[in-house]
Design a protein around this motif. Structure first.
Motif, short mmCIF file in Angstrom:
data_model
loop_
_atom_site.label_atom_id
_atom_site.label_comp_id
_atom_site.label_asym_id
_atom_site.label_seq_id
_atom_site.Cartn_x
_atom_site.Cartn_y
_atom_site.Cartn_z
N ILE A 2 1.04 -1.39 -0.11
CA ILE A 2 0.10 0.11 -0.18
C ILE A 2 0.79 1.15 0.06
N LEU A 27 -4.25 10.13 -0.63
CA LEU A 27 -4.76 8.99 -1.20
C LEU A 27 -3.90 7.61 -0.78
N GLY A 29 -3.82 3.67 -1.41
CA GLY A 29 -4.21 2.74 -2.36
C GLY A 29 -3.08 1.83 -2.72
N GLN A 30 -3.30 0.84 -3.56
CA GLN A 30 -2.31 -0.23 -3.97
C GLN A 30 -1.41 0.52 -5.13
N ARG A 34 -1.38 3.27 -8.96
CA ARG A 34 -0.82 4.22 -9.02
C ARG A 34 -0.38 4.88 -10.37
N GLN A 86 -10.47 5.45 -9.44
CA GLN A 86 -9.27 4.39 -8.87
C GLN A 86 -9.86 3.84 -7.19
N ASP A 87 -9.49 2.86 -7.11
CA ASP A 87 -9.66 2.33 -5.82
C ASP A 87 -8.94 2.64 -4.82
N PHE A 88 -8.97 4.15 -4.52
CA PHE A 88 -8.18 4.83 -3.49
C PHE A 88 -8.88 5.08 -2.31
#
Length: 127
Positions: A2, A27, A29-30, A34, A86-88
């Motif tokens: 992360i 943010l 996230g993965q 990014r 995004q998955d943030f």
């Protein structure tokens, strides 16, 4: 893994009622997402001929380009969508510098600057 990316927008020195906040936002996230996000962000900057996007300077940059309010909202919405896609996990902390300044010197010394305090609170929220 992360990745944590954080930006501190310190506007204490501006001194007017509209710019009295110190903000710390970021943010989480993965790392894999990014790179894609950064490519999309750079694309939007180039598309709108912007060197960067700092909300502290947003109004002035838009006015210099002759953008109407609706154009400003439209462009900003594109950047917001880039984040939303995004998955943030987004997070933010803000301190009103008027309130911060009203604290006793001894109290402010415990926390450091308003920016330090924002960052410390942010770390508590995230971790």
């Amino acid at each position: 893994m992360i990745v944590l990316e954080c930006d501190v927008d310190d506007v204490e020195s501006q001194g007017d009622a509209l710019h009295r906040l110190v903000c710390c936002a970021g943010l989480l996230g993965q790392e894999e997402g990014r790179a894609q996000f950064n490519r999309h962000w750079r694309h939007l900057l180039m598309k709108h001929d912007l060197p960067h996007l700092h909300l502290k300077e947003w109004r002035q940059m838009a006015q210099n380009r002759g953008w109407t309010l609706s154009k400003r909202r439209e462009v900003l919405a594109e950047f917001v969508r880039a984040i939303d896609e995004q998955d943030f996990l987004g997070f933010a902390v803000a301190v009103d510098t008027n309130v911060w300044g009203s604290l006793k010197s001894k109290q402010r010394k415990v926390f450091g600057t308003a920016s330090d305090f924002c960052f410390q609170r942010l770390m508590r929220i995230v971790f």
